[in-house]
Design an enzyme around this catalytic site. Structure first.
Site, PDB file in Angstrom:
ATOM      1  N   ARG A 116      -3.374   2.901   8.740  1.00 43.96           N
ATOM      2  CA  ARG A 116      -3.678   1.606   8.132  1.00 43.96           C
ATOM      3  C   ARG A 116      -2.436   0.741   8.049  1.00 43.96           C
ATOM      4  O   ARG A 116      -1.320   1.241   7.904  1.00 43.96           O
ATOM      5  CB  ARG A 116      -4.198   1.782   6.702  1.00 43.96           C
ATOM      6  N   ARG A 145      -3.703  -1.558  -5.946  1.00 42.07           N
ATOM      7  CA  ARG A 145      -2.849  -2.751  -5.888  1.00 42.07           C
ATOM      8  C   ARG A 145      -3.268  -3.667  -7.015  1.00 42.07           C
ATOM      9  O   ARG A 145      -4.370  -3.511  -7.571  1.00 42.07           O
ATOM     10  CB  ARG A 145      -3.010  -3.457  -4.548  1.00 42.07           C
ATOM     11  N   TYR A 169      12.174 -33.550 -16.554  1.00 44.11           N
ATOM     12  CA  TYR A 169      10.706 -33.530 -16.543  1.00 44.11           C
ATOM     13  C   TYR A 169      10.166 -33.686 -15.128  1.00 44.11           C
ATOM     14  O   TYR A 169      10.882 -34.126 -14.227  1.00 44.11           O
ATOM     15  CB  TYR A 169      10.130 -34.632 -17.448  1.00 44.11           C
ATOM     16  N   CYS A 175       8.534 -38.196  -9.847  1.00 45.89           N
ATOM     17  CA  CYS A 175       7.188 -38.750 -10.012  1.00 45.89           C
ATOM     18  C   CYS A 175       6.415 -38.816  -8.704  1.00 45.89           C
ATOM     19  O   CYS A 175       5.324 -39.352  -8.651  1.00 45.89           O
ATOM     20  CB  CYS A 175       7.245 -40.108 -10.698  1.00 45.89           C
ATOM     21  N   HIS A 200     -14.518  -8.058   2.096  1.00 41.69           N
ATOM     22  CA  HIS A 200     -13.340  -8.877   2.383  1.00 41.69           C
ATOM     23  C   HIS A 200     -13.646 -10.345   2.199  1.00 41.69           C
ATOM     24  O   HIS A 200     -12.843 -11.114   1.684  1.00 41.69           O
ATOM     25  CB  HIS A 200     -12.870  -8.635   3.809  1.00 41.69           C
ATOM     26  N   LYS A 223       0.832  -1.203   0.000  1.00 44.85           N
ATOM     27  CA  LYS A 223       0.000   0.000   0.000  1.00 44.85           C
ATOM     28  C   LYS A 223       0.869   1.257   0.000  1.00 44.85           C
ATOM     29  O   LYS A 223       0.663   2.171  -0.801  1.00 44.85           O
ATOM     30  CB  LYS A 223      -0.911  -0.014   1.235  1.00 44.85           C
ATOM     31  N   MET A 267      -5.629  -7.235   8.991  1.00 43.72           N
ATOM     32  CA  MET A 267      -5.054  -6.373  10.018  1.00 43.72           C
ATOM     33  C   MET A 267      -5.956  -5.151  10.233  1.00 43.72           C
ATOM     34  O   MET A 267      -7.010  -5.050   9.663  1.00 43.72           O
ATOM     35  CB  MET A 267      -3.634  -5.994   9.639  1.00 43.72           C
ATOM     36  N   GLY A 276      -8.246  -7.309   4.902  1.00 45.73           N
ATOM     37  CA  GLY A 276      -9.063  -7.400   6.116  1.00 45.73           C
ATOM     38  C   GLY A 276      -8.411  -8.110   7.280  1.00 45.73           C
ATOM     39  O   GLY A 276      -9.042  -8.303   8.313  1.00 45.73           O
ATOM     40  N   SER A 307      14.306 -41.409 -11.536  1.00 47.55           N
ATOM     41  CA  SER A 307      13.093 -40.641 -11.275  1.00 47.55           C
ATOM     42  C   SER A 307      12.957 -40.540  -9.757  1.00 47.55           C
ATOM     43  O   SER A 307      12.999 -41.559  -9.055  1.00 47.55           O
ATOM     44  CB  SER A 307      11.884 -41.335 -11.889  1.00 47.55           C
TER      45      SER A 307
END
Ligand code: PEP
Ligand code: MG
Length: 903
Positions: free
Chosen positions: A97, A350, A879, A859, A468, A26, A108, A106, A792
């Site tokens: 804030r 934001r 992979y 895997c 929120h 913020k 804090m 929401g 693997s």
């Protein structure tokens, strides 16, 4: 001197949008908005370093801080032309804030109108000539400050907030109507509320409400830092993997007022629709209200487009801001604004949270609009959000015959059915018992987070799509309908009434978070358009933009990925699905899973229970055709893509007939006395089946089992090849810890391969490799790689054996580990990089030292987890392999990893 406070306002700023670590999201964006000339009320940001200091030093502050705050307040005073605590002229009031690096909607605390006291309120009256407004600000301030800073909150045995009880008491007393709108309260009422609120504070805390604005500011800053460690913020951080060390910044900003009358208002807007991604100006506002009223969901706001009719000038300016924000930040923005007496102010912007569907659409459309390039587009969709895109919708036929009992706002897309529960705790309990839950609330507050996590969907009677509750639900991928005003909820009786029909806790309802509808009963769900288009080839689904965008995104992934994604599939259908999702082969076929169904398990049991070689051969002969048939089906679906086939690895307890009934049934089928079965089961009993006679240990004891499997693979490959489709089997030996284990098994495989090639007169190409899934295998990977043509990583077992935690039993204690932050994430879901991950790294290094180009994959279940996929990319795997429905998620994560690595 260290700098702890960063000023902004008047088109200049000490910070900028890049300083999120120090200023929080913020604070950094407020500075950035000032720099690009947007109208931002002046203020300053106290950095996250102060938060860290605060917690490292027993909740105290650096010595220099107070002075820096005073200087920053003076700067604000200069820009605005008012003074903090002024009792004569218009006083400077501020908002305080929180603002962490990543927004935590929401979670804090916020305090508005700070600086008011019994004197400054009179100055405010005089300066604005608006007594009602001034006293309304004052009572709101005491209420917020009392709650957040002084801790005057609902006790566990109270149903309502104590300040609300006071307000309702006064409304009943004076108007006999506890439900009347706050805007109807007059000056005398508000003054009385101020007096009663102060009394409440005194009676609850024993202290007088602080009158000195500087004391108020100090208290508020401390409360915001303190709220970083409140329960709901901690729960939120755990869910989203935000480290505690980050801390929050505190933003102190001159107040602007959306509640000065009918030419003022507050709103929250998105530059595009956060639910669908459509490029429309989307948002909500409330006339004569402060920002908190919009997000708190207490009053249901109007759509932002309506503002055009009410204040065309402000609306036009807002439209301009929308364009500026997107072209500057190059992402969909979620912003808050206030209009004070017709003048627009920006309070925050934001990157907007969005659903998976919206994320894909916005990424694709922004690329088309040339706002971003396609590689940036790929990085814009959080990989795990793709899950939502693949989420089910209600079956169309079921919807037609279903009864709509109410409609609300579509706040989180998808379809959910479940038993209704009216509070978070009972939702959590019911979910733990395995029930599908719909959390139903009048309005949700962040305290409901646990319940929301446990629920399939969330339904509220009040509140807007930017409340929120809705933001959090959307981000979690929860189905959510809010503001369904027809619902009358009685928490006390645990009932929900619509018209003349009443539903009790535990009754079924269904909600459609895409349309905003609520249905009675449980509705059948149907797969998403992508599933219908990809897996079922449905033409109409393929025409949808959701489908087309998804295909576009996957194409980009293909262009940018380094690793490929294979699948864990055990039958032809799963294989076909995965190939449709873009899998480039099978990374794990668990052959024991081929025997789960029907009569097959009997042959498997017969094989396991066999006491002699002859009996075993007999059982194996029954198993062979099943395997050959499945392998053939899978090879055909793969059309030349490789298939890693793992030899049997049956943890015995999963296959043995353990109860009397199934032992009797098996005895009958096999024509042997039941006692014989029972005694063999008894002798095979293992204390620790996961560490028992499984994996290659089975093939070492009984090489004929491996020989049968090799034969099934090669015969299927030969047949497939004769039918003109290339087969590429990669035989994988599980649970290897010693090179010799692998050598013995590989010898069997080669021998059978030679036999089959000779018998069938074909030439087959195949590889033989191993799983690395026990620490000894990883630590001796150099020796093992002399034989293994590929590795693997079986990270399920590798995690189990590295951590010494049973993968089946860890569920009972891991939640405590997460709560105590011993582990940040479940190590069975996300690779424990320092432990199991380090063994992977060692195995790779050692494996390559003897076989330079050894093929490497993973895997375990981690292969479909985005964080783990990114880690695998760093390790240099070729992979990852995961379940079919996670293939798109893994492809996206792999592409993102490659794009990040190239930067
Ligand atoms: C593993 O251990 O990671 C693995 C893939 O094998 P399984 O889950 O079948 O033990
Ligand atoms: Mg394993």
């Amino acid at each position: 001197m260290a700098k702890y406070v960063y000023s902004f306002g008047g088109k200049t700023a000490d910070g900028n949008g890049k300083m999120k670590e120090l200023l929080g999201g913020k604070g950094a964006n407020l500075a950035e908005m000032c720099l690009i000339g947007l109208p931002v009320p002046a203020g300053f940001t106290i950095s996250t370093e102060v938060c860290t200091y605060f917690y490292d030093n027993k909740k105290t502050y650096p010595a220099e801080l107070q002075k820096q705050i005073e200087t920053a307040v003076a700067k604000v005073e200069k820009i605005i032309g008012t003074k903090f605590g002024d009792t004569k002229k218009m006083p400077l009031l501020v908002a305080v804030r929180s603002g962490a690096r990543d927004s935590m909607p929401g979670m804090m605390d916020t305090i508005l109108n700070l600086g008011l006291n019994d004197q400054t309120v009179l100055a405010l009256v005089a300066a604005t000539n608006n007594e009602r407004f001034a006293w309304d600000c004052y009572r709101r301030f005491i209420q917020m400050y009392g709650d957040v800073v002084l801790g005057v909150q609902k006790a566990p045995d109270e149903d309502h907030e104590p300040f609300e009880v006071v307000i309702e008491g006064l409304k009943t007393e004076r108007y006999q109507n506890a439900e009347m709108e706050d805007t109807k309260l007059n000056v005398a009422d508000l003054k009385e509320l101020v007096a009663r609120f102060k009394k409440l504070v005194k009676s609850r805390t024993g202290k007088v409400f602080p009158e000195n604005p500087w004391d108020q500011l100090k208290g508020a800053v401390g409360a915001v830092f303190g709220s970083w460690m409140n329960d709901r913020a901690k729960v939120y951080r755990r869910k989203y993997g935000i480290p505690d060390e980050w801390g929050t910044a505190v933003n102190v900003q001159a107040m602007v007022f959306g509640n000065t009358g009918e030419s003022s208002g507050s709103g929250v807007a998105f530059t595009r629709d956060p639910a669908t991604g459509e490029k429309v100006f989307y948002g909500e506002f409330l006339m004569n209200a402060q920002g908190e009223d919009v997000v708190a969901g207490v009053r249901t706001p109007d759509p932002v487009a309506k503002l055009n009719g009410i204040m065309p000038h402000a609306y036009k300016e807002l439209e301009g801001v929308r364009k500026t924000l997107e072209s500057h930040f190059k992402d969909m923005q979620d912003f808050e604004f206030t209009i004070q007496d017709g003048k627009l102010f920006m309070l925050q912007t934001r990157n907007g949270k969005r659903t998976g569907v919206a994320a894909v659409r916005i990424a694709c459309e922004m690329v088309k609009e040339k706002l971003i390039d396609w590689k940036t587009g790929v990085t814009r969709v959080p990989a795990d959000q793709l899950e939502q895109v693949l989420a089910p919708i209600f079956d169309r036929a079921a919807v037609k015959s279903a009864k709509v009992i109410a409609t609300g706002l579509p706040a989180g897309p998808g379809a959910a059915s479940g038993k209704i529960y009216f509070n978070a705790d009972r939702s959590v309990e019911a979910n733990a018992k395995g029930e599908k839950v719909l959390l139903v609330r009048v309005e949700t507050s962040p305290e409901d987070l646990r319940g929301m996590i446990a629920a399939e969907g969330i339904l509220t009677a009040r509140g807007g799509v930017s409340s929120h509750a809705a933001l959090v639900a959307r981000q979690m991928g929860k189905v959510c309908v809010c503001g369904a005003a027809a619902l009358q909820i009685d928490y006390h009786k645990k009932t929900l009434t619509v018209g003349d029909k009443t539903y009790k806790e535990g009754d079924f309802l269904s909600i459609d978070g895409t349309a905003g509808t609520v249905y009675a009963g449980e509705l059948k769900t149907a797969p998403s358009e992508i599933i219908q288009g990809l897996l079922h080839g449905e033409k109409s689904a393929q025409e949808s933009s959701t489908y087309k965008n998804f295909v576009q995104l996957m194409d980009w992934c293909k262009k940018s990925t380094r690793m490929t994604v294979r699948t864990n599939a055990d039958n032809p259908e799963q294989t076909a699905n995965a190939v449709s999702f873009g899998a480039s082969g099978i990374g794990l076929c668990r052959t024991e899973h081929m025997f789960f169904e029907g009569d097959r398990i009997d042959a498997m049991r017969e094989m396991i229970l066999a006491e002699t070689l002859e009996d075993r051969q007999k059982a194996l002969a029954k198993l062979l055709p099943y395997q050959r048939e499945d392998f053939l089906g899978m090879f055909k679906e793969l059309k030349g893509l490789p298939a890693t086939i793992r030899f049997l690895d049956p943890p015995l307890h999963e296959f043995l007939p353990n109860d009397k009934e199934s032992q009797a049934a098996l005895a009958k089928k096999l024509g042997v006395p039941v006692e014989k079965i029972a005694s063999r089961v008894h002798s095979l009993h293992e204390f620790n089946p996961m560490l028992g006679h499984r994996g290659c240990r089975l093939g070492i004891s009984y090489p004929e089992i491996s020989a049968m499997q090799a034969r099934a693979v090669f015969e299927a490959a030969a047949e497939c090849q004769k039918a003109g489709v290339k087969a590429k089997p990669e035989i994988m030996i599980p649970l290897v810890g010693f090179k010799k284990e692998l050598d013995l098994q590989v010898a069997v495989v080669h021998e059978v391969a030679a036999q089959v090639q000779k018998e069938k007169k074909v030439k087959l190409s195949y590889l033989v490799g191993t799983m690395i899934e026990v620490p000894r295998g990883a630590l001796t990977a150099d020796e093992i790689a002399e034989t293994a043509e590929f590795f693997s990583f079986g990270t399920n077992d590798l995690t189990q054996t590295t951590l010494g935690m049973s993968r089946d039993d860890s569920g009972s204690f891991l939640p405590h580990y997460a709560e105590s932050e011993i582990v940040k994430k479940n190590p069975f879901a996300t690779i424990d990089q320092k432990g199991a991950g380090e063994l992977m790294r060692i195995a790779i290094e050692k494996g390559r030292s003897t076989r330079e180009n050894i093929k490497l994959g993973i895997c375990g279940e981690h292969g479909g987890d985005p964080d783990s996929v990114k880690f695998c990319d760093k390790l240099g795997l070729d992979y990852v392999s995961c379940s079919p429905f996670r293939v798109p998620i893994a492809r996206l994560a792999a592409a993102q990893a490659a794009i990040a690595a190239a930067k």
